[in-house]
Design an enzyme around this catalytic site. Structure first.
Site, mmCIF file in Angstrom:
data_model
loop_
_atom_site.group_PDB
_atom_site.id
_atom_site.type_symbol
_atom_site.label_atom_id
_atom_site.label_comp_id
_atom_site.label_asym_id
_atom_site.label_seq_id
_atom_site.Cartn_x
_atom_site.Cartn_y
_atom_site.Cartn_z
ATOM 1 N N ARG A 15 -1.836 0.501 -13.725
ATOM 2 C CA ARG A 15 -1.409 -0.049 -12.431
ATOM 3 C C ARG A 15 -2.216 -1.311 -12.084
ATOM 4 N NH1 ARG A 15 -3.741 -1.755 -7.914
ATOM 5 N NH2 ARG A 15 -5.222 -0.031 -8.005
ATOM 6 N N ASP A 16 -3.523 -1.169 -11.907
ATOM 7 C CA ASP A 16 -4.326 -2.307 -11.442
ATOM 8 C C ASP A 16 -4.359 -3.407 -12.504
ATOM 9 O OD1 ASP A 16 -6.064 -3.909 -10.008
ATOM 10 O OD2 ASP A 16 -7.484 -2.321 -9.565
ATOM 11 N N HIS A 213 -14.435 -4.289 -9.595
ATOM 12 C CA HIS A 213 -13.923 -5.321 -10.501
ATOM 13 C C HIS A 213 -15.125 -6.038 -11.121
ATOM 14 C CE1 HIS A 213 -9.545 -5.065 -9.856
ATOM 15 N NE2 HIS A 213 -9.936 -4.414 -8.776
ATOM 16 N N CYS A 244 -6.186 -8.261 -8.988
ATOM 17 C CA CYS A 244 -5.265 -7.985 -7.887
ATOM 18 C C CYS A 244 -4.508 -9.273 -7.634
ATOM 19 C CB CYS A 244 -6.027 -7.575 -6.627
ATOM 20 S SG CYS A 244 -4.956 -7.428 -5.182
ATOM 21 N N ASN A 253 -10.871 -4.534 -13.494
ATOM 22 C CA ASN A 253 -11.887 -3.516 -13.199
ATOM 23 C C ASN A 253 -12.857 -3.429 -14.360
ATOM 24 O OD1 ASN A 253 -9.278 -2.179 -11.811
ATOM 25 N ND2 ASN A 253 -11.161 -1.605 -10.776
HETATM 26 P P1 HMG Z 1 6.844 -6.134 3.989
HETATM 27 O O1 HMG Z 1 7.662 -7.307 3.567
HETATM 28 O O2 HMG Z 1 5.876 -6.344 5.095
HETATM 29 O O3 HMG Z 1 7.755 -4.889 4.333
HETATM 30 O O4 HMG Z 1 6.083 -5.567 2.733
HETATM 31 P P2 HMG Z 1 8.964 -4.726 5.300
HETATM 32 O O5 HMG Z 1 8.890 -3.307 5.783
HETATM 33 O O6 HMG Z 1 9.032 -5.837 6.307
HETATM 34 O O7 HMG Z 1 10.238 -4.862 4.324
HETATM 35 C C1 HMG Z 1 10.592 -6.094 3.699
HETATM 36 C C2 HMG Z 1 11.360 -5.791 2.430
HETATM 37 O O8 HMG Z 1 10.536 -5.065 1.504
HETATM 38 C C3 HMG Z 1 12.595 -4.926 2.645
HETATM 39 O O9 HMG Z 1 13.538 -5.282 1.626
HETATM 40 C C4 HMG Z 1 12.072 -3.537 2.356
HETATM 41 O O10 HMG Z 1 13.101 -2.651 1.986
HETATM 42 C C5 HMG Z 1 11.140 -3.809 1.191
HETATM 43 P P3 HMG Z 1 14.697 -6.373 1.867
HETATM 44 O O11 HMG Z 1 15.458 -5.845 3.041
HETATM 45 O O12 HMG Z 1 13.991 -7.677 2.162
HETATM 46 O O13 HMG Z 1 15.430 -6.411 0.563
HETATM 47 N N1 HMG Z 1 10.073 -2.806 1.058
HETATM 48 C C6 HMG Z 1 9.814 -2.135 -0.086
HETATM 49 N N2 HMG Z 1 10.402 -2.174 -1.295
HETATM 50 C C7 HMG Z 1 9.888 -1.360 -2.250
HETATM 51 N N3 HMG Z 1 8.842 -0.532 -2.030
HETATM 52 C C8 HMG Z 1 8.269 -0.465 -0.818
HETATM 53 C C9 HMG Z 1 8.748 -1.284 0.206
HETATM 54 N N4 HMG Z 1 8.384 -1.487 1.492
HETATM 55 C C10 HMG Z 1 9.199 -2.407 2.000
HETATM 56 N N5 HMG Z 1 7.225 0.365 -0.639
HETATM 57 C C11 HMG Z 1 4.733 -4.181 1.389
HETATM 58 C C12 HMG Z 1 5.125 -4.558 2.808
HETATM 59 C C13 HMG Z 1 3.462 -3.386 1.438
HETATM 60 C C14 HMG Z 1 5.844 -3.355 0.767
HETATM 61 C C15 HMG Z 1 4.546 -5.484 0.577
HETATM 62 O O14 HMG Z 1 3.612 -6.266 1.247
HETATM 63 C C16 HMG Z 1 4.056 -5.253 -0.846
HETATM 64 O O15 HMG Z 1 4.782 -4.721 -1.674
HETATM 65 N N6 HMG Z 1 2.833 -5.713 -1.149
HETATM 66 C C17 HMG Z 1 2.262 -5.581 -2.486
HETATM 67 C C18 HMG Z 1 0.958 -4.887 -2.379
HETATM 68 C C19 HMG Z 1 0.372 -4.653 -3.749
HETATM 69 O O16 HMG Z 1 0.978 -4.011 -4.604
HETATM 70 N N7 HMG Z 1 -0.871 -5.164 -3.963
HETATM 71 C C20 HMG Z 1 -1.591 -4.877 -5.169
HETATM 72 C C21 HMG Z 1 -2.112 -3.470 -5.166
HETATM 73 S S1 HMG Z 1 -3.553 -3.253 -4.114
HETATM 74 C C22 HMG Z 1 -4.880 -3.620 -5.156
HETATM 75 O O17 HMG Z 1 -4.695 -4.047 -6.280
HETATM 76 C C23 HMG Z 1 -6.266 -3.326 -4.654
HETATM 77 C C24 HMG Z 1 -6.850 -2.039 -5.243
HETATM 78 O O18 HMG Z 1 -6.869 -2.098 -6.660
HETATM 79 C C25 HMG Z 1 -8.278 -1.822 -4.724
HETATM 80 C C26 HMG Z 1 -9.197 -3.038 -4.896
HETATM 81 O O19 HMG Z 1 -9.317 -3.563 -6.008
HETATM 82 O O20 HMG Z 1 -9.758 -3.437 -3.882
HETATM 83 C C27 HMG Z 1 -6.024 -0.812 -4.848
HETATM 84 MG MG MG Z 2 -8.369 -3.045 -7.822
#
Ligand code: HMG
Ligand code: MG
Length: 307
Positions: A15-16, A213, A244, A253
């Site tokens: 995933r990450d 990381h 990320c 990581n």
């Molecule tokens: P948004 O645009 O604010 O959501 O996204 P919304 O509710 O306004 O909806 C907009 C559109 O997104 C709609 O579709 C929804 O249906 C769709 P449209 O009508 O435009 O076609 N939607 C979704 N589709 C699929 N799955 C969903 C979903 N929710 C809404 N769950 C959202 C909010 C969080 C979904 C968006 O901002 C997003 O996908 N962000 C990506 C976040 C991400 O994956 N980041 C990387 C992972 S975190 C990380 O790596 C850090 C970590 O490793 C720890 C660290 O290292 O610190 C964990």
């Molecule tokens: Mg991470």
């Protein structure tokens, strides 16, 4: 304090790691990688994320990957495949695909929260509470991340109390483990220990995990510093894959091979077979057309080549 006797390794590479690769890795390769990681003895492997495919196209095959793993004849008892679910829409899709464990992901920094999940920290906690409640009704355990626990790519240094404040909210909500993300790998043993001390004052240390990381090469030192304070769960990424997409410049990581090499050297049991891990790392690195980022893997593979 004595170092823990046993450590749980949470593999987050599929995933990450793969969320941040330029090339989209086919579902069949992801599934093969995850099964090889399970064969190597990893018992928790974060398989994918149910986020917007417009934001993270690399994870658009989430349902296909998860469903295939759960139905696989190679599936091993006792191995769990948590998936990221930022909101109810993601949670419902994950449950539909068969998810038996999920993870929510918040941040200690306002700007990072906005950039990563498009909402404020306060709003994210409301969304997470809805996910935790829905998961509770289905008896699905929820893990939680706090990103930017020592530094934010937009706001700079983050106070340990901010990380602790969010960690406590997530624990109170019902999450069983809080993974502390040094998202841009800027922490050093001193800042990591200050952050852990603040978090451990409000969350039992047994419920904390380190997610470091390795951007500045500090992850192994930060893990050792965390072990000294009793943290016994660490996230790592096979072959050091990843980063990320919303933290520019963040690299992967800590490599799983480096973490397991460290633990073996310290005599700490983690149940992972280093040879199997090396083979899994070589598999995904060959697919991506590069050597594993793990220094331990490179040294061990070179030694194998000479034998
Ligand atoms: P948004 O645009 O604010 O959501 O996204 P919304 O509710 O306004 O909806 C907009 C559109 O997104 C709609 O579709 C929804 O249906 C769709 P449209 O009508 O435009 O076609 N939607 C979704 N589709 C699929 N799955 C969903 C979903 N929710 C809404 N769950 C959202 C909010 C969080 C979904 C968006 O901002 C997003 O996908 N962000 C990506 C976040 C991400 O994956 N980041 C990387 C992972 S975190 C990380 O790596 C850090 C970590 O490793 C720890 C660290 O290292 O610190 C964990
Ligand atoms: Mg991470």
């Amino acid at each position: 304090m004595a170092l823990p006797n046993r450590v749980k390794v949470v593999e987050v590479g599929p995933r990450d790691g793969l969320q941040n690769e330029q090339q989209i890795v086919p579902a069949a390769i992801k599934i093969e990688l995850i099964e090889r990681l399970a064969d190597a003895g990893l018992s928790v492997i974060e398989a994918t994320s149910f986020v917007s495919p417009k934001w993270v196209p690399q994870m658009a095959d989430n349902a296909e990957v998860l469903a295939a793993l759960l139905a696989s004849p190679r599936r091993r008892a006792g191995v769990s495949y948590p998936v990221l679910t930022p909101n109810l829409k993601g949670f419902d899709a994950a449950v539909e695909a068969g998810a038996q464990e999920v993870a929510i992901f918040g941040a200690a920094s306002e700007t990072f929260s906005q950039k990563n999940i498009n909402c404020s920290v306060a709003e994210s906690l409301k969304r997470f509470a809805a996910v935790v409640n829905a998961a509770g009704a289905l008896e699905i355990p929820v893990r939680a991340y706090v990103s930017c626990v020592v530094a934010c790519p937009y706001e700079g240094a983050v106070a340990p109390e901010k990380a602790a404040w969010v960690a406590q909210r997530l624990l109170d909500m019902g999450c069983y483990e809080i993974s502390l993300g040094d998202t841009i790998g800027a922490g050093t043993p001193a800042s990591i220990q200050r952050m852990i001390e603040a978090c451990a004052a409000v969350v039992p240390v047994e419920n904390l995990a380190g997610h470091y990381h390795d951007t500045y090469g500090m992850a192994i030192a930060n893990i050792y510093a965390s072990l000294e304070l009793g943290v016994a769960v660490f996230d790592s990424s096979i072959a050091g894959l990843g980063g990320c997409p919303y933290a520019i410049g963040a690299s992967g990581n800590v490599a799983s091979e480096d973490l397991v090499f460290l633990l073996q050297g310290l005599g700490i049991d983690c149940g992972v077979d280093l040879a199997g891990l090396l083979a899994a790392g070589r598999f995904i690195s060959a697919h991506l057309g590069r050597a594993p980022a793990s220094k331990a893997a490179r040294a061990l593979l070179a030694r194998q080549g000479r034998q």
